[in-house]
Motif scaffolding. Structure first.
Motif, short mmCIF file in Angstrom:
data_model
loop_
_atom_site.label_atom_id
_atom_site.label_comp_id
_atom_site.label_asym_id
_atom_site.label_seq_id
_atom_site.Cartn_x
_atom_site.Cartn_y
_atom_site.Cartn_z
N GLU A 111 0.88 -1.01 0.09
CA GLU A 111 -0.14 -0.43 -0.06
C GLU A 111 0.98 1.04 0.43
O GLU A 111 0.65 2.01 -0.70
CB GLU A 111 -1.44 0.46 1.33
CG GLU A 111 -1.74 -1.26 0.38
CD GLU A 111 -2.37 -0.92 2.75
OE1 GLU A 111 -3.85 -1.88 2.46
OE2 GLU A 111 -2.27 -0.93 3.36
N ASN A 112 1.91 1.05 0.91
CA ASN A 112 3.23 2.07 0.89
C ASN A 112 3.61 2.87 -0.71
O ASN A 112 3.18 4.24 -0.70
CB ASN A 112 4.29 2.27 1.52
CG ASN A 112 4.48 2.72 2.85
OD1 ASN A 112 4.84 4.26 3.25
ND2 ASN A 112 3.81 2.29 4.19
N VAL A 113 3.68 1.38 -1.02
CA VAL A 113 4.21 1.76 -2.55
C VAL A 113 3.22 2.69 -3.39
O VAL A 113 2.92 3.02 -4.82
CB VAL A 113 4.76 0.49 -3.75
CG1 VAL A 113 5.89 0.52 -4.64
CG2 VAL A 113 6.24 0.49 -2.24
N MET A 114 1.92 1.31 -3.29
CA MET A 114 1.08 2.47 -4.26
C MET A 114 0.63 3.73 -3.94
O MET A 114 0.32 3.92 -4.90
CB MET A 114 -0.40 1.60 -3.94
CG MET A 114 -0.28 -0.01 -3.96
SD MET A 114 -1.45 -0.54 -3.89
CE MET A 114 -3.11 -0.31 -3.92
N VAL A 115 1.22 4.78 -2.75
CA VAL A 115 0.63 5.54 -2.18
C VAL A 115 1.30 6.20 -3.18
O VAL A 115 1.58 7.31 -4.18
CB VAL A 115 1.14 6.69 -1.52
CG1 VAL A 115 1.15 7.13 -1.36
CG2 VAL A 115 -0.07 5.58 0.17
N GLU A 129 -0.72 -2.64 -9.26
CA GLU A 129 0.06 -3.76 -10.67
C GLU A 129 1.47 -3.04 -10.77
O GLU A 129 1.81 -4.06 -10.71
CB GLU A 129 -1.08 -3.50 -12.00
CG GLU A 129 -0.50 -4.59 -12.71
CD GLU A 129 -0.85 -4.58 -14.11
OE1 GLU A 129 -2.23 -3.88 -14.76
OE2 GLU A 129 0.25 -4.14 -15.30
N ARG A 130 0.91 -1.85 -10.60
CA ARG A 130 3.04 -1.49 -11.28
C ARG A 130 3.51 -1.42 -9.26
O ARG A 130 4.50 -1.76 -9.08
CB ARG A 130 2.42 0.50 -11.35
CG ARG A 130 4.11 1.00 -10.98
CD ARG A 130 4.75 1.47 -12.73
NE ARG A 130 5.92 1.32 -12.30
CZ ARG A 130 6.95 0.64 -12.87
NH1 ARG A 130 6.81 -0.96 -12.36
NH2 ARG A 130 7.64 1.55 -12.50
N ALA A 131 2.69 -1.20 -8.16
CA ALA A 131 3.71 -1.63 -7.26
C ALA A 131 4.49 -2.71 -6.97
O ALA A 131 5.13 -3.27 -6.37
CB ALA A 131 2.63 -1.52 -6.35
N GLY A 132 3.34 -4.20 -7.66
CA GLY A 132 3.76 -5.25 -7.29
C GLY A 132 4.83 -5.21 -8.84
O GLY A 132 5.87 -6.18 -8.07
N GLU A 133 5.66 -4.61 -9.39
CA GLU A 133 6.07 -5.02 -10.99
C GLU A 133 7.59 -4.36 -9.73
O GLU A 133 8.45 -4.95 -9.87
CB GLU A 133 6.23 -4.34 -11.58
CG GLU A 133 5.44 -5.13 -12.72
CD GLU A 133 4.70 -3.05 -13.86
OE1 GLU A 133 3.44 -3.81 -14.59
OE2 GLU A 133 5.34 -2.27 -13.95
N ALA A 162 11.29 2.12 -3.26
CA ALA A 162 10.58 1.57 -3.68
C ALA A 162 9.27 2.63 -4.02
O ALA A 162 8.53 2.81 -4.71
CB ALA A 162 9.63 0.17 -3.27
N THR A 163 8.94 3.12 -2.94
CA THR A 163 7.48 3.77 -2.72
C THR A 163 7.84 5.21 -3.75
O THR A 163 6.90 5.82 -4.63
CB THR A 163 7.32 4.55 -1.32
OG1 THR A 163 7.08 3.55 -0.73
CG2 THR A 163 5.87 5.85 -1.21
N ALA A 164 9.12 5.52 -3.69
CA ALA A 164 9.89 6.92 -4.71
C ALA A 164 9.49 6.54 -5.85
O ALA A 164 9.64 7.20 -7.18
CB ALA A 164 11.09 7.29 -4.18
N LEU A 165 10.13 4.95 -6.49
CA LEU A 165 9.94 5.33 -7.50
C LEU A 165 8.51 4.67 -8.39
O LEU A 165 8.34 4.82 -9.49
CB LEU A 165 10.71 3.78 -8.10
CG LEU A 165 12.27 3.41 -7.43
CD1 LEU A 165 12.84 2.29 -7.60
CD2 LEU A 165 12.72 4.44 -8.43
#
Ligand SMILES: Nc1ncnc2c1ncn2[C@@H]1O[C@H](COP(=O)(O)OP(=O)(O)OP(=O)(O)O)[C@@H](O)[C@H]1O
Ligand SMILES: [Mg+2]
Length: 262
Positions: A111-115, A129-133, A162-165
């Motif tokens: 969820e953090n990466v999704m943010v 999907e993108r966060a998963g990648e 990862a979140t920044a990416l």
């Protein structure tokens, strides 16, 4: 997701990813950044070093739109961002991590990466999907469902990257991502930084006190002291600079790294 069409910088035939012109930042009588100028070329990996309180984080805050400048100008990928707000700068493709990482305790790693991904899409499915990648790419898939607050610092640092990416940045500013890590964890984070730079094509500027890391990965190093830029150049050149040795590195660093600096 991602960018469509050409960057404005490309259209204009400009190569610089970031131009910092005479940036000065005052806090109530304290000059935290004093007339700082430098340029980051596209695809560079540049270190920003200097003693505690030198103004490194303040400079990142100025560049990323968190602090209004006292004076100076900042151009990012050919666009003037001097007076833009942080979210506007982020939308243009400039991402950063924070020195003191406050994990969103209620969110899982994914969820953090999704943010981060929501900067580029409103679709929850696409963000997921993108966060998963990204998590797969950074070998963090096993941690996807953990709350970030449950993780050790080293994993939290990788999640913040990862979140920044997630926002699909052109330029990533990293503020002490190796602080508090042990040598093997430093190697891990160094490999991630190199992957992001070398393979994903992201231009990187990193603030770091861990010299083994910053001197090894940087194409160029910029040194701040008391808010001023006191040196800029290749790591080995900067490490031999008497001003830098006096202000920051110390004679011991030079003695211990004599062979590399020859
Ligand atoms: N929001 C603020 N308000 C007032 N003073 C500030 C603020 N942020 C930073 N400063 C001051 O500006 C100076 C530079 O701080 P900064 O955090 O940029 O240093 P730094 O180089 O990142 O140091 P460190 O290596 O310890 O992280 C310090 O004297 C600090 O106390
Ligand atoms: Mg700092």
């Amino acid at each position: 997701m991602g960018y469509s069409g050409k960057d404005k910088a490309e259209e204009k035939g400009l190569m610089a990813m970031l131009e910092v012109h005479n940036v000065t930042k005052d806090f109530d009588g304290l000059r935290a950044n004093d007339d700082i100028s430098f340029t980051l070329e596209k695809d560079e990996l540049v270190g920003l070093i200097g003693p505690n309180g030198a103004g490194k984080t303040t400079l990142f805050n100025c560049i990323s739109g968190l602090h209004p400048l006292t004076s100076g100008r900042i151009i990012f990928a050919g666009e003037e961002i001097t007076h833009l707000k942080a979210y506007e700068v982020a939308r243009l493709g400039l991402a950063r991590t924070f020195q003191v990482y406050v994990a969103s305790g209620d969110l899982t790693v994914k969820e953090n990466v999704m943010v981060g991904c929501f900067m580029r899409t409103r679709s929850r499915a696409l963000a997921k999907e993108r966060a998963g990648e990204i998590l797969t790419d950074l070998k963090l898939t096993d941690l996807s469902n953990y709350l970030v607050s449950e993780l050790p610092v080293s994993a939290q640092k990788r999640v913040t990257m990862a979140t920044a990416l997630g926002s699909d940045p052109k330029l990533l500013l990293l503020d002490e991502v190796a602080a508090g890590l042990n040598p093997s964890e430093i190697d891990e984070i160094m490999a991630i930084i190199k992957h992001v730079h070398d393979d994903l094509g992201v231009t990187v500027m990193l603030i770091e006190h861990v010299m083994e890391l910053v001197m090894k990965v940087s194409d160029r190093v910029i040194v701040l002291d008391y808010g001023q830029k006191i040196a800029e150049g290749e790591p080995t050149t900067v490490a031999r600079d008497p001003l830098v040795i006096k202000a920051y590195l110390g004679e011991r660093y030079v003695t211990e790294h004599a062979e590399e600096l020859e």
